[in-house]
Enzyme design. Sequence first.
Site, short mmCIF file in Angstrom:
data_model
loop_
_atom_site.label_atom_id
_atom_site.label_comp_id
_atom_site.label_asym_id
_atom_site.label_seq_id
_atom_site.Cartn_x
_atom_site.Cartn_y
_atom_site.Cartn_z
N PRO A 1 0.82 -1.21 0.00
CG PRO A 1 -0.64 -1.49 1.79
CD PRO A 1 0.63 -2.02 1.21
CD GLU A 2 3.75 3.34 -3.82
OE1 GLU A 2 3.81 4.56 -4.00
OE2 GLU A 2 4.34 2.52 -4.53
#
Length: 277
Positions: A2-3
């Site tokens: 996840p960014e």
Amino acid sequence: MPELPEVEVTRQGLLPHLLQRRITTITWSSKRLRLPIPRKLLHESIQGNCIAAIDRRAKYLLIRMQDGSVLVFHLGMTGKLGVFPAAAPKAPHDHLRLQLDNEMEMRFNDVRRFGSISVWPAEQAIMQEEEFNSNKGIEPFSPEFTPANLVRLARRRSMPVKTFLMDSRIIAGIGNIYANEILFAASIHPQTKVNLLSEKQWQKIADCCLQILTRAIAAGGSTISDFLGASGNPGYFQLQLAVYGKKDESCPRCGKTIEKDTIGGRATYYCSNCQTM
Ligand SMILES: [Zn+2]
């Protein structure tokens, strides 16, 4: 992994289901995450409390309680937060379940267990949040994210611009995929030393950064409507990528072959024709 956009999509997806809800019961697995689950603090500061707000800082989610306590999540590599009917079967790797006062449950699932859960109790929360913020870079969506500030931060550094964008102590939340895409959109070679970039070039980088992150959040936004329940997989979309992962394919702008290099230990994709030093 996840960014920033995925974490922001998670925040927006959770918000309508959690706001003003009281946490009635908390259950956890016996497994250790990146940090041990703070069982005592969850019990003392979070259980029985009402959720007042959900904020994001870098790639962290801050779930704020009515009394000022804060429950902090980092999704690590594979962490996911979702809201489910309390009666729905538990999935393998559900490490934390917060039962709400409406027969629903928020669940934290993390296969690889690089995620983390922390609690800042009300009486220490302000101090702990200051300390937490002290080693985090500028938020791309904050008013501080200006070309002038970027010039100032870059002045005494000579690292490649790609490494600079990905340094979370300088700018919060830009991972490898987005750094590649931002520099392609801004037509700047990823090896360019940051102290050589002009304010005009920083303006271009800042603009492209916001455009790309906004587009990614919007793309993930389409999953917000089915955030609840079964999907359990919020916001893990694939942005339309121009260069990332495209070695030996044609540049979408000029047709030249996309090259791959390693900068700061990370895979770097660029078009040497469109992106100049
Ligand atoms: Zn090109």
